[in-house]
Write a protein that holds these residues in place. Sequence first.
Motif, PDB file in Angstrom:
ATOM      1  N   LYS A   2      15.450  -8.747  -8.980  1.00  4.50           N
ATOM      2  CA  LYS A   2      14.384  -8.452  -9.935  1.00  4.50           C
ATOM      3  C   LYS A   2      14.863  -8.673 -11.365  1.00  4.50           C
ATOM      4  O   LYS A   2      14.148  -9.247 -12.183  1.00  4.50           O
ATOM      5  CB  LYS A   2      13.906  -7.017  -9.748  1.00  4.50           C
ATOM      6  N   GLN A  12       6.629 -12.196  -9.859  1.00  2.00           N
ATOM      7  CA  GLN A  12       7.120 -12.292  -8.492  1.00  2.00           C
ATOM      8  C   GLN A  12       6.529 -13.504  -7.786  1.00  2.00           C
ATOM      9  O   GLN A  12       7.217 -14.185  -7.028  1.00  2.00           O
ATOM     10  CB  GLN A  12       6.800 -11.015  -7.717  1.00  2.00           C
ATOM     11  N   ASN A  24       4.438 -11.819  -1.205  1.00  2.00           N
ATOM     12  CA  ASN A  24       4.775 -10.720  -0.307  1.00  2.00           C
ATOM     13  C   ASN A  24       6.251 -10.769   0.107  1.00  2.00           C
ATOM     14  O   ASN A  24       6.935  -9.738   0.128  1.00  2.00           O
ATOM     15  CB  ASN A  24       3.868 -10.748   0.931  1.00  2.00           C
ATOM     16  N   GLN A  26       8.656 -12.231  -1.597  1.00  5.41           N
ATOM     17  CA  GLN A  26       9.443 -11.948  -2.801  1.00  5.41           C
ATOM     18  C   GLN A  26       9.536 -10.445  -3.043  1.00  5.41           C
ATOM     19  O   GLN A  26      10.605  -9.915  -3.361  1.00  5.41           O
ATOM     20  CB  GLN A  26       8.827 -12.650  -4.018  1.00  5.41           C
ATOM     21  N   VAL A  27       8.433  -9.750  -2.874  1.00  2.00           N
ATOM     22  CA  VAL A  27       8.423  -8.292  -3.043  1.00  2.00           C
ATOM     23  C   VAL A  27       9.401  -7.651  -2.060  1.00  2.00           C
ATOM     24  O   VAL A  27      10.180  -6.762  -2.439  1.00  2.00           O
ATOM     25  CB  VAL A  27       6.992  -7.733  -2.849  1.00  2.00           C
ATOM     26  N   LYS A  28       9.394  -8.106  -0.820  1.00  2.00           N
ATOM     27  CA  LYS A  28      10.305  -7.542   0.193  1.00  2.00           C
ATOM     28  C   LYS A  28      11.761  -7.834  -0.142  1.00  2.00           C
ATOM     29  O   LYS A  28      12.634  -6.998   0.088  1.00  2.00           O
ATOM     30  CB  LYS A  28       9.940  -8.063   1.583  1.00  2.00           C
ATOM     31  N   TYR A  29      12.050  -9.020  -0.699  1.00  2.00           N
ATOM     32  CA  TYR A  29      13.415  -9.334  -1.117  1.00  2.00           C
ATOM     33  C   TYR A  29      13.864  -8.340  -2.189  1.00  2.00           C
ATOM     34  O   TYR A  29      14.977  -7.817  -2.153  1.00  2.00           O
ATOM     35  CB  TYR A  29      13.531 -10.752  -1.668  1.00  2.00           C
ATOM     36  N   GLU A  30      12.986  -8.103  -3.157  1.00  2.00           N
ATOM     37  CA  GLU A  30      13.354  -7.232  -4.269  1.00  2.00           C
ATOM     38  C   GLU A  30      13.486  -5.772  -3.844  1.00  2.00           C
ATOM     39  O   GLU A  30      14.190  -5.001  -4.491  1.00  2.00           O
ATOM     40  CB  GLU A  30      12.347  -7.384  -5.409  1.00  2.00           C
ATOM     41  N   LYS A  31      12.825  -5.381  -2.775  1.00  2.00           N
ATOM     42  CA  LYS A  31      12.925  -4.007  -2.258  1.00  2.00           C
ATOM     43  C   LYS A  31      14.020  -3.875  -1.197  1.00  2.00           C
ATOM     44  O   LYS A  31      14.174  -2.823  -0.594  1.00  2.00           O
ATOM     45  CB  LYS A  31      11.586  -3.579  -1.656  1.00  2.00           C
ATOM     46  N   ASP A  32      14.754  -4.949  -0.970  1.00  2.00           N
ATOM     47  CA  ASP A  32      15.796  -4.988   0.067  1.00  2.00           C
ATOM     48  C   ASP A  32      15.241  -4.674   1.455  1.00  2.00           C
ATOM     49  O   ASP A  32      15.939  -4.125   2.311  1.00  2.00           O
ATOM     50  CB  ASP A  32      16.959  -4.036  -0.261  1.00  2.00           C
ATOM     51  N   GLU A  33      13.995  -5.071   1.696  1.00  2.00           N
ATOM     52  CA  GLU A  33      13.387  -4.913   3.015  1.00  2.00           C
ATOM     53  C   GLU A  33      13.566  -6.175   3.849  1.00  2.00           C
ATOM     54  O   GLU A  33      13.306  -6.165   5.046  1.00  2.00           O
ATOM     55  CB  GLU A  33      11.890  -4.600   2.870  1.00  2.00           C
ATOM     56  N   ARG A  34      13.975  -7.234   3.209  1.00  2.00           N
ATOM     57  CA  ARG A  34      14.156  -8.527   3.858  1.00  2.00           C
ATOM     58  C   ARG A  34      15.219  -9.288   3.081  1.00  2.00           C
ATOM     59  O   ARG A  34      15.352  -9.120   1.877  1.00  2.00           O
ATOM     60  CB  ARG A  34      12.820  -9.272   3.825  1.00  2.00           C
TER      61      ARG A  34
END
Length: 109
Positions: A2, A12, A24, A26-34
């Motif tokens: 981020k 994003q 979607n 990109q958001v998961k990458y930034e939240k360390d969900e993916r």
Amino acid sequence: MKEERERLGMSQGVFGEFGGVKTNAQVKYEKDERSPDALYLQALHNAGVDVCYVITGLRASAIPENALGPEEAEILLYVRGMSEYNKESVRRMTFAMAAADGALDSGKS
């Protein structure tokens, strides 16, 4: 990730587009969900992202000047003498020009 996206002044959605993914993802990458794959990271590198920083939290080492061509070295010399404001203006301008030329597409350099 981020922080690097924000440093480049990208949303994003735009950042994800350069990496070849949807907002979607990109958001998961930034939240360390993916976790991103190598092709995504390579595409971001081609777009001017400091991928070393994204992965390690450490800024990439400077490119040795002898690794630059004469035109690149001349441009670098000029940029180093600029104010921070003008450096940011040049960065944005060259990013836009590279995007218009298609130089930011995955696999091109």
